[in-house]
Design a protein around this motif. Structure first.
Motif, PDB file in Angstrom:
ATOM      1  N   MET A   1       0.849  -1.184   0.000  1.00  0.00           N
ATOM      2  CA  MET A   1       0.000   0.000   0.000  1.00  0.00           C
ATOM      3  C   MET A   1       0.892   1.244   0.000  1.00  0.00           C
ATOM      4  SD  MET A   1      -2.771   1.226   2.858  1.00  0.00           S
ATOM      5  CE  MET A   1      -4.321   0.895   2.090  1.00  0.00           C
ATOM      6  N   PRO A   2       0.607   2.226  -0.894  1.00  0.00           N
ATOM      7  CA  PRO A   2       1.419   3.435  -0.935  1.00  0.00           C
ATOM      8  C   PRO A   2       1.271   4.258   0.341  1.00  0.00           C
ATOM      9  CG  PRO A   2      -0.239   3.423  -2.700  1.00  0.00           C
ATOM     10  CD  PRO A   2      -0.424   2.197  -1.891  1.00  0.00           C
ATOM     11  N   GLU A   3       2.350   4.954   0.654  1.00  0.00           N
ATOM     12  CA  GLU A   3       2.341   5.814   1.838  1.00  0.00           C
ATOM     13  C   GLU A   3       1.412   7.004   1.607  1.00  0.00           C
ATOM     14  OE1 GLU A   3       5.573   8.602   4.072  1.00  0.00           O
ATOM     15  OE2 GLU A   3       6.247   6.659   3.338  1.00  0.00           O
ATOM     16  N   ALA A   4       0.687   7.425   2.658  1.00  0.00           N
ATOM     17  CA  ALA A   4      -0.215   8.571   2.556  1.00  0.00           C
ATOM     18  C   ALA A   4       0.603   9.833   2.293  1.00  0.00           C
ATOM     19  CB  ALA A   4      -1.020   8.719   3.835  1.00  0.00           C
ATOM     20  N   LEU A   5       0.053  10.707   1.471  1.00  0.00           N
ATOM     21  CA  LEU A   5       0.733  11.956   1.150  1.00  0.00           C
ATOM     22  C   LEU A   5       0.479  12.986   2.251  1.00  0.00           C
ATOM     23  CD1 LEU A   5      -0.181  12.207  -2.631  1.00  0.00           C
ATOM     24  CD2 LEU A   5       2.010  11.527  -1.638  1.00  0.00           C
ATOM     25  N   HIS A   6       1.481  13.792   2.522  1.00  0.00           N
ATOM     26  CA  HIS A   6       1.360  14.882   3.489  1.00  0.00           C
ATOM     27  C   HIS A   6       1.154  16.174   2.698  1.00  0.00           C
ATOM     28  CE1 HIS A   6       2.002  17.372   6.995  1.00  0.00           C
ATOM     29  NE2 HIS A   6       2.900  18.051   6.306  1.00  0.00           N
ATOM     30  N   TRP A   7      -0.071  16.698   2.745  1.00  0.00           N
ATOM     31  CA  TRP A   7      -0.419  17.878   1.958  1.00  0.00           C
ATOM     32  C   TRP A   7      -0.100  19.147   2.725  1.00  0.00           C
ATOM     33  CZ3 TRP A   7      -1.470  17.410  -3.005  1.00  0.00           C
ATOM     34  CH2 TRP A   7      -1.869  16.154  -3.474  1.00  0.00           C
ATOM     35  N   GLN A   8       0.455  20.130   2.011  1.00  0.00           N
ATOM     36  CA  GLN A   8       0.764  21.429   2.590  1.00  0.00           C
ATOM     37  C   GLN A   8       0.035  22.502   1.799  1.00  0.00           C
ATOM     38  OE1 GLN A   8       5.152  20.859   2.272  1.00  0.00           O
ATOM     39  NE2 GLN A   8       5.089  21.631   4.380  1.00  0.00           N
ATOM     40  N   LYS A   9      -0.559  23.455   2.516  1.00  0.00           N
ATOM     41  CA  LYS A   9      -1.246  24.567   1.860  1.00  0.00           C
ATOM     42  C   LYS A   9      -0.263  25.678   1.556  1.00  0.00           C
ATOM     43  CE  LYS A   9      -5.828  23.871   3.654  1.00  0.00           C
ATOM     44  NZ  LYS A   9      -7.017  24.500   4.204  1.00  0.00           N
ATOM     45  N   SER A  10      -0.642  26.486   0.615  1.00  0.00           N
ATOM     46  CA  SER A  10       0.148  27.653   0.252  1.00  0.00           C
ATOM     47  C   SER A  10       0.322  28.574   1.455  1.00  0.00           C
ATOM     48  CB  SER A  10      -0.567  28.413  -0.866  1.00  0.00           C
ATOM     49  OG  SER A  10      -0.015  29.695  -1.027  1.00  0.00           O
ATOM     50  N   SER A  11       1.470  29.232   1.524  1.00  0.00           N
ATOM     51  CA  SER A  11       1.702  30.188   2.610  1.00  0.00           C
ATOM     52  C   SER A  11       0.790  31.401   2.486  1.00  0.00           C
ATOM     53  CB  SER A  11       3.163  30.633   2.612  1.00  0.00           C
ATOM     54  OG  SER A  11       3.482  31.257   1.391  1.00  0.00           O
ATOM     55  N   PHE A  12       0.151  31.586   1.338  1.00  0.00           N
ATOM     56  CA  PHE A  12      -0.786  32.691   1.150  1.00  0.00           C
ATOM     57  C   PHE A  12      -2.183  32.349   1.649  1.00  0.00           C
ATOM     58  CE2 PHE A  12       2.515  33.718  -1.916  1.00  0.00           C
ATOM     59  CZ  PHE A  12       2.716  35.058  -1.637  1.00  0.00           C
ATOM     60  N   SER A  13      -2.413  31.111   2.036  1.00  0.00           N
ATOM     61  CA  SER A  13      -3.716  30.696   2.541  1.00  0.00           C
ATOM     62  C   SER A  13      -3.928  31.259   3.939  1.00  0.00           C
ATOM     63  CB  SER A  13      -3.794  29.168   2.599  1.00  0.00           C
ATOM     64  OG  SER A  13      -4.996  28.763   3.196  1.00  0.00           O
ATOM     65  N   THR A  14      -5.107  31.828   4.162  1.00  0.00           N
ATOM     66  CA  THR A  14      -5.399  32.401   5.481  1.00  0.00           C
ATOM     67  C   THR A  14      -6.039  31.388   6.405  1.00  0.00           C
ATOM     68  OG1 THR A  14      -7.561  33.191   4.752  1.00  0.00           O
ATOM     69  CG2 THR A  14      -5.697  34.713   4.532  1.00  0.00           C
ATOM     70  N   GLY A  15      -6.430  30.234   5.882  1.00  0.00           N
ATOM     71  CA  GLY A  15      -7.017  29.210   6.720  1.00  0.00           C
ATOM     72  C   GLY A  15      -8.519  29.329   6.895  1.00  0.00           C
ATOM     73  N   ASP A  16      -9.136  30.329   6.253  1.00  0.00           N
ATOM     74  CA  ASP A  16     -10.595  30.474   6.342  1.00  0.00           C
ATOM     75  C   ASP A  16     -11.279  29.288   5.682  1.00  0.00           C
ATOM     76  OD1 ASP A  16     -10.098  32.929   7.479  1.00  0.00           O
ATOM     77  OD2 ASP A  16     -10.474  34.063   5.635  1.00  0.00           O
ATOM     78  N   ALA A  17     -12.465  28.950   6.151  1.00  0.00           N
ATOM     79  CA  ALA A  17     -13.201  27.817   5.600  1.00  0.00           C
ATOM     80  C   ALA A  17     -13.556  28.047   4.133  1.00  0.00           C
ATOM     81  CB  ALA A  17     -14.464  27.562   6.418  1.00  0.00           C
ATOM     82  N   ASP A  18     -13.792  29.292   3.740  1.00  0.00           N
ATOM     83  CA  ASP A  18     -14.180  29.603   2.368  1.00  0.00           C
ATOM     84  C   ASP A  18     -12.994  29.877   1.460  1.00  0.00           C
ATOM     85  OD1 ASP A  18     -16.851  29.340   3.024  1.00  0.00           O
ATOM     86  OD2 ASP A  18     -17.086  31.452   3.518  1.00  0.00           O
ATOM     87  N   ASN A  19     -11.790  29.730   1.951  1.00  0.00           N
ATOM     88  CA  ASN A  19     -10.596  30.071   1.189  1.00  0.00           C
ATOM     89  C   ASN A  19     -10.052  28.834   0.485  1.00  0.00           C
ATOM     90  OD1 ASN A  19      -8.430  31.418   0.158  1.00  0.00           O
ATOM     91  ND2 ASN A  19      -7.291  31.490   2.063  1.00  0.00           N
ATOM     92  N   ASN A  20     -10.297  28.722  -0.815  1.00  0.00           N
ATOM     93  CA  ASN A  20      -9.753  27.619  -1.593  1.00  0.00           C
ATOM     94  C   ASN A  20      -8.299  27.924  -1.910  1.00  0.00           C
ATOM     95  OD1 ASN A  20     -12.246  26.377  -1.671  1.00  0.00           O
ATOM     96  ND2 ASN A  20     -12.857  27.521  -3.465  1.00  0.00           N
ATOM     97  N   CYS A  21      -7.470  26.922  -1.865  1.00  0.00           N
ATOM     98  CA  CYS A  21      -6.060  27.172  -2.128  1.00  0.00           C
ATOM     99  C   CYS A  21      -5.409  25.950  -2.762  1.00  0.00           C
ATOM    100  CB  CYS A  21      -5.330  27.569  -0.862  1.00  0.00           C
ATOM    101  SG  CYS A  21      -5.349  26.311   0.404  1.00  0.00           S
TER     102      CYS A  21
END
Length: 63
Positions: A1-21
């Motif tokens: 089984m492949p290892e799970a990927l660790h996803w990182q958001k852009s440093s420009f993301s504010t973390g708001d629920a409505d903020n797609n990044c």
């Protein structure tokens, strides 16, 4: 089984629920990109293609 990927958001993301990044994950032989609002769709560009994309985007935002 492949290892799970660790996803990182852009440093420009504010973390708001409505903020797609853009999110990126690295694997031993590839980089993976996805949009936070559509995580099932993955892009796996070559390093050359990713460099060309980032260079083009940087050029668009210079004033």
């Amino acid at each position: 089984m492949p290892e799970a990927l660790h996803w990182q958001k852009s440093s420009f993301s504010t973390g708001d629920a409505d903020n797609n990044c853009l999110e990126i994950a690295t694997a031993p032989t590839a980089l993976h990109l996805r949009e936070s609002d559509d995580p099932a769709t993955l892009l796996t560009p070559t390093p050359t293609a990713l460099n060309a994309l980032l260079t083009a985007l940087k050029g668009q935002f210079r004033a």
